[in-house]
Design an enzyme around this catalytic site. Structure first.
Site, mmCIF file in Angstrom:
data_model
loop_
_atom_site.group_PDB
_atom_site.id
_atom_site.type_symbol
_atom_site.label_atom_id
_atom_site.label_comp_id
_atom_site.label_asym_id
_atom_site.label_seq_id
_atom_site.Cartn_x
_atom_site.Cartn_y
_atom_site.Cartn_z
ATOM 1 N N ARG A 352 -50.518 31.277 -39.577
ATOM 2 C CA ARG A 352 -49.672 31.789 -40.650
ATOM 3 C C ARG A 352 -50.430 31.890 -41.972
ATOM 4 N NH1 ARG A 352 -45.973 26.552 -40.570
ATOM 5 N NH2 ARG A 352 -47.051 25.235 -42.060
ATOM 6 N N ASP A 353 -49.679 32.146 -43.024
ATOM 7 C CA ASP A 353 -50.286 32.375 -44.334
ATOM 8 C C ASP A 353 -50.684 31.050 -44.989
ATOM 9 O OD1 ASP A 353 -47.732 31.460 -44.636
ATOM 10 O OD2 ASP A 353 -46.956 33.277 -45.575
ATOM 11 N N GLU A 354 -51.357 30.196 -44.226
ATOM 12 C CA GLU A 354 -51.908 28.949 -44.777
ATOM 13 C C GLU A 354 -53.343 28.792 -44.252
ATOM 14 O OE1 GLU A 354 -49.664 25.500 -45.721
ATOM 15 O OE2 GLU A 354 -47.847 26.325 -44.803
ATOM 16 N N ASP A 361 -52.981 16.263 -42.602
ATOM 17 C CA ASP A 361 -53.021 16.636 -41.188
ATOM 18 C C ASP A 361 -54.292 16.084 -40.553
ATOM 19 O OD1 ASP A 361 -51.445 18.402 -42.836
ATOM 20 O OD2 ASP A 361 -51.127 19.646 -41.082
ATOM 21 N N TRP A 414 -52.326 11.870 -47.255
ATOM 22 C CA TRP A 414 -53.003 13.108 -47.662
ATOM 23 C C TRP A 414 -54.240 12.740 -48.497
ATOM 24 C CZ3 TRP A 414 -48.583 13.331 -45.280
ATOM 25 C CH2 TRP A 414 -48.216 14.505 -44.625
ATOM 26 N N GLU A 626 -46.057 22.061 -34.686
ATOM 27 C CA GLU A 626 -45.892 21.442 -35.998
ATOM 28 C C GLU A 626 -44.657 20.550 -36.024
ATOM 29 O OE1 GLU A 626 -45.175 24.254 -39.121
ATOM 30 O OE2 GLU A 626 -45.730 22.799 -40.673
ATOM 31 N N HIS A 647 -50.343 22.990 -34.680
ATOM 32 C CA HIS A 647 -50.656 21.998 -35.708
ATOM 33 C C HIS A 647 -51.151 20.755 -34.975
ATOM 34 C CE1 HIS A 647 -48.944 23.815 -39.307
ATOM 35 N NE2 HIS A 647 -48.930 22.661 -39.956
HETATM 36 C C1 BGC Z 1 -48.678 22.424 -43.808
HETATM 37 C C2 BGC Z 1 -48.679 20.986 -43.389
HETATM 38 C C3 BGC Z 1 -49.088 20.248 -44.640
HETATM 39 C C4 BGC Z 1 -47.885 20.363 -45.535
HETATM 40 C C5 BGC Z 1 -47.899 19.543 -46.763
HETATM 41 C C6 BGC Z 1 -47.494 22.549 -44.693
HETATM 42 O O1 BGC Z 1 -47.175 23.836 -45.052
HETATM 43 O O2 BGC Z 1 -48.693 23.308 -42.742
HETATM 44 O O3 BGC Z 1 -49.225 20.680 -42.218
HETATM 45 O O4 BGC Z 1 -49.608 19.001 -44.487
HETATM 46 O O5 BGC Z 1 -47.607 21.713 -45.799
HETATM 47 O O6 BGC Z 1 -47.131 20.071 -47.784
#
Ligand code: BGC
Length: 834
Positions: A352-354, A361, A414, A626, A647
């Protein structure tokens, strides 16, 4: 000694807009007689595909990969001696938009690092007496060709009719091309890569070519991958074949692109005509299992399409297999999610757009990753990006490389990857240099956290992701799970303060070691004061709260039993469906195991009803999702806008499979000491775990066969291992050095009160009269009037779980009573021995 850098960055004259064609750069040069060696060193802001005399140089894809470009931009070296000849030669390169120029994040913001693709390369011609350099400068020409548009998320548009013949060879007339212009970029960012390059790793033939109910052609490659499709096609010039990519189909059998969100993930190929044409995109990649093909001349044959798997070319170092096919599939899916998400940067998802380097993660998944593949160089390089960006802004970014507009503040799981990842890599590879390289970043992160602590030492302020994606969190607030996010944060802080104290010790930073040891104790005390009852209950009473308190050394020994019992009760109460998110999932099976609830850990592993580890497997998943229920039981997508099917974070349970089911565990940094301690259960008859450690192969295979246990072990030279033989009647523990060993013995199974799990067959329980009597007592209570004793023979092959399943009111009460009875017996046993 590398030759001094002379080349400068060049580009086309104007900034690039969305959908612009990729610039093609070229220059001719003379090579004199007597060339000894030629090296091409090349990088770009964008994605570069270099050519010498019409030949594609090297096999790297998506180079230079994605790093924190304004600090570190990687230059690839290629030996091109064999591609050159005396006389006229040509160098050319296409530069796509890539991460530097094209759209990134859900905001689809462009120009994150540069406003146009730019090239920087130098060809070093080594003669006996001199080195001549052909470097990018204004003598290069720039034009366009077949690559009409390209974007990581968008896909690639290629019109084969527009590829200028011979543009990358000498003799091409480039008088119609423009002069390249200098592009301003700091040459001090240029570095030699340490991470492995991205390559084409594997090709998959279609599993099926389907016709959808709407009459569309959809190719199923059988596996969710990162990469693209290569086509071989023949047809009239000007015809366009369109490929759209998706992870999943709708229940009706049409392409379901929702998990791509705004990523168009569409490739277009316009035919040149006049014979067979083979093409694949090179300036994009997709996360997909299915490709819908439109515009194909005639019918798509399976031979004419292949999926090309593209990711960082890492060395595989870890394997696991068991007698349970669904568990094996879960493990295989974990491996695939790792592969699909290690495309240069360790990302959240590939579709996706990430596709961003989300720190949490990776932190959740890193122990699994370090077992499965050699990640030292890739993650080492990523940590350097992290440190560089942290130094710039003072904070560890939420994604590395950072392209988010929102600033970052310290967060548990994180941000604290800055501490836990170097600590993990040190454990895995045994090199204190890893800690030394990261130490400034580790301590800088902790200094920031210290400023956020309240007067007791709790991390009770600021934004936290908490137990992200707890299945009970509201669909629109993944951070809003059952467990107080600041409880999660303070618990993780108990871990990271201790890791940092130990890292300081390893590095001889005595003052720091003392400081962080004191801090660790302060945070632990504060946590216990705020969240833990004297007996060992943890407020929130969530599985994650217990898992963290148990695994992060927060509880006293006498509290562990209560906490473990409460955790096991919660797990039973939820019917062995999962109730944890990113923070709790990597730890829950360990927490159960550590507190004597192995059988619940297995029940949790083996549950198939959603949400659970195996539910996605039963739904045909080929990667880790995910969300626990990214696809709902009716086959529709969980449409929360955040429901990728790829994910890796929740695949962190594989680490437990390796260490506990397989039984292969590192006991000292660099695997100098190994603990081999498989814990059979769940009705599994066998498991195998193997790992190529820095010392060599370590391996365990155990197999239960007609009551006989077979254990085969390999210990690498230079290591020692403690082997705790599973289900051994005398609980034998062996100490061995490098070599291969085998044991076989009648498995004790259920003969001691401590060995019994719900999976133990009655036959084994009967071996110990006292235990059998205690079990019978409990059975009689729950099956009043049923002559259990008499039925003994006929029930002998059944496990306790199978017998218990016949209870109309469910097995929970029976399990509790059994546990209590056996616990009592075990205590009397211990008393007798003492
Ligand atoms: C990601 C996650 C990430 C999270 C944190 C999501 O959009 O895909 O895996 O850790 O945002 O905000």
């Amino acid at each position: 000694m590398p030759h001094p850098w002379q080349a400068s960055f060049i580009s086309a004259a104007a900034p690039s807009a969305e959908g612009d064609p990729a610039p093609y750069f070229r220059r001719e040069f003379e090579v004199a007689e007597g060339l000894r060696r030629a090296v091409l060193r090349v990088t770009a802001l964008g994605i570069v595909e270099p050519y010498v005399n019409g030949v594609r140089v090297g096999d790297e894809m998506l180079a230079p990969g994605w790093t924190s470009y304004h600090h570190r931009l990687m230059v690839s070296d290629h030996d091109v001696t064999g591609l050159l000849a005396p006389g006229a030669n040509a160098f050319g390169a296409i530069v796509g938009e890539g991460w530097a120029v094209g759209s990134l994040t859900w905001e689809n913001r462009r120009h994150n690092y540069a406003d146009r693709p730019a090239l920087c390369a130098q060809l070093e011609l080594h003669f006996d007496d001199r080195v001549e350099v052909v470097g990018t400068d204004e003598s290069f020409r720039v034009g366009t060709g077949a690559v009409r548009a390209n974007g990581i998320y968008a896909g690639e548009t290629y019109d084969a009719r527009l590829e200028p013949d011979g543009w990358n060879r000498s003799g091409f007339d480039d008088s119609g091309w423009a002069r390249a212009v200098p592009f301003d970029w700091n040459p001090e960012t240029l570095q030699t890569p340490t991470a492995p390059p991205i390559r084409r790793i594997e090709e998959l033939a279609p599993k099926a070519v389907l016709e959808s109910p709407d009459g569309r052609t959809i190719v199923d490659f059988g596996q969710n991958i990162s990469g693209w499709v290569r086509i071989t096609v023949e047809g009239e010039p000007g015809r366009t074949v369109i490929l759209r990519h998706a992870e999943v189909l709708t229940p009706a059998g049409e392409l379901e692109t929702e998990t791509n969100r705004t990523a168009a993930a569409t490739d277009r190929y316009t035919l040149r005509g006049g014979g067979e044409e083979t093409w694949e995109p090179r300036f994009t990649f997709h996360g997909f299992r299915y490709a819908e093909i439109d515009g194909w001349p005639g019918e798509v044959s399976p031979e004419s399409v292949h999926a090309v798997v593209v990711h960082s070319d890492m060395v595989r170092t870890g394997w696991f297999e068991s007698s349970h096919p669904l568990v094996n599939k879960l493990h295989e899916n974990t491996v695939w999610s790792m592969r699909d998400n290690f495309v240069g940067v360790p990302t959240d998802c590939p579709q996706r757009d990430e596709r961003l380097g989300w720190t949490g993660d990776l932190n959740a998944f890193a122990p699994t990753a370090a077992f499965l593949y050699d990640v030292r160089d890739l993650l080492g390089s990523w940590l350097r990006d992290l440190a560089a960006e942290q130094e710039e802004t003072g904070d560890v970014p939420m994604v590395v490389p950072d392209v988010l507009r929102t600033g970052s503040t310290p967060t548990a799981l994180w941000g604290d990857v800055a501490i836990s990842l170097p600590w993990l890599l040190y454990q895995e590879y045994g090199d204190p240099g890893i800690l030394r390289a990261a130490y400034a970043s580790m301590t800088a992160f902790m200094r920031k956290v210290e400023l956020m602590l309240d007067e007791h030492g709790l991390w009770s302020r600021g934004f936290q992701f908490g137990d992200w994606l707890d299945p009970d969190a509201p669909a629109d607030n993944p951070a809003g799970g059952k467990t107080d996010p600041h409880l999660v944060a303070s618990a993780y802080l108990c871990r990271t303060t201790r890791e940092l104290a130990r890292a300081a010790e390893v590095l001889g930073e005595t003052e720091d070691a003392e400081h962080y040891t004191r801090l660790a104790e302060r945070v632990r005390t504060a946590f216990r004061r705020e969240y833990v009852s004297q007996a060992g209950r943890v407020v929130n009473e969530s599985a994650t709260a217990y898992a963290l308190a148990i695994m992060f050394g927060i509880l006293d020994d006498d509290q562990l039993a209560t906490a473990g019992e409460r955790l096991a009760t919660l797990v039973r109460k939820s019917g062995f469906t999962i109730a944890t998110g990113f923070a709790g999932t990597p730890l829950i099976t360990d927490a159960l195991t550590a507190t004597g609830h192995l059988s619940e850990a297995y029940d949790l592993l083996l549950q198939e009803k959603a949400p659970s580890f195996l539910y996605p497997v039963t739904m045909g998943a080929t990667t880790i999702w995910e969300r626990w229920d990214s696809v709902l039981p009716d086959g529709t997508l969980n449409s929360t806008g955040m429901t990728s099917l790829n994910h890796y974070a929740l695949g962190a349970v594989a680490d437990w499979l390796h260490r506990v089911v397989g039984g292969l565990e590192r006991a000292e940094p660099g695997w100098r000491r190994i603990r081999i301690s498989p814990k059979p259960g769940g009705g599994l008859d066998s498991a195998w775990a193997a790992h190529d450690t820095v010392l060599g192969r370590a391996e365990v295979a155990w197999r239960l066969d007609a009551g006989e246990m077979h254990v085969d072990v390999t210990v690498p030279e230079g290591a020692t291992a403690t082997v705790e033989l599973p289900l051994h009647p005398d609980r034998l523990v062996e100490h061995v050095e490098g070599g291969e060993y085998s044991w076989h013995y009648p498995a004790s199974g259920g003969s001691g009160p401590d060995d019994i799990t719900m999976d133990t067959p009655l036959r084994e329980i009967q071996r110990d009269a006292a235990v059998w009597a205690a079990v019978l007592d409990v059975m009689r209570k729950h099956f009043p009037g049923v002559p259990i004793e008499a039925a003994g023979d006929h029930l002998a092959d059944m496990s306790l779980a199978t017998v218990a399943a016949r209870l109309p009111e469910g097995a929970d009460a029976l399990k509790r009573d059994l546990k209590a009875a056996l616990g009592q017996l075990s205590a009397t046993d211990a008393g007798r021995q003492a």
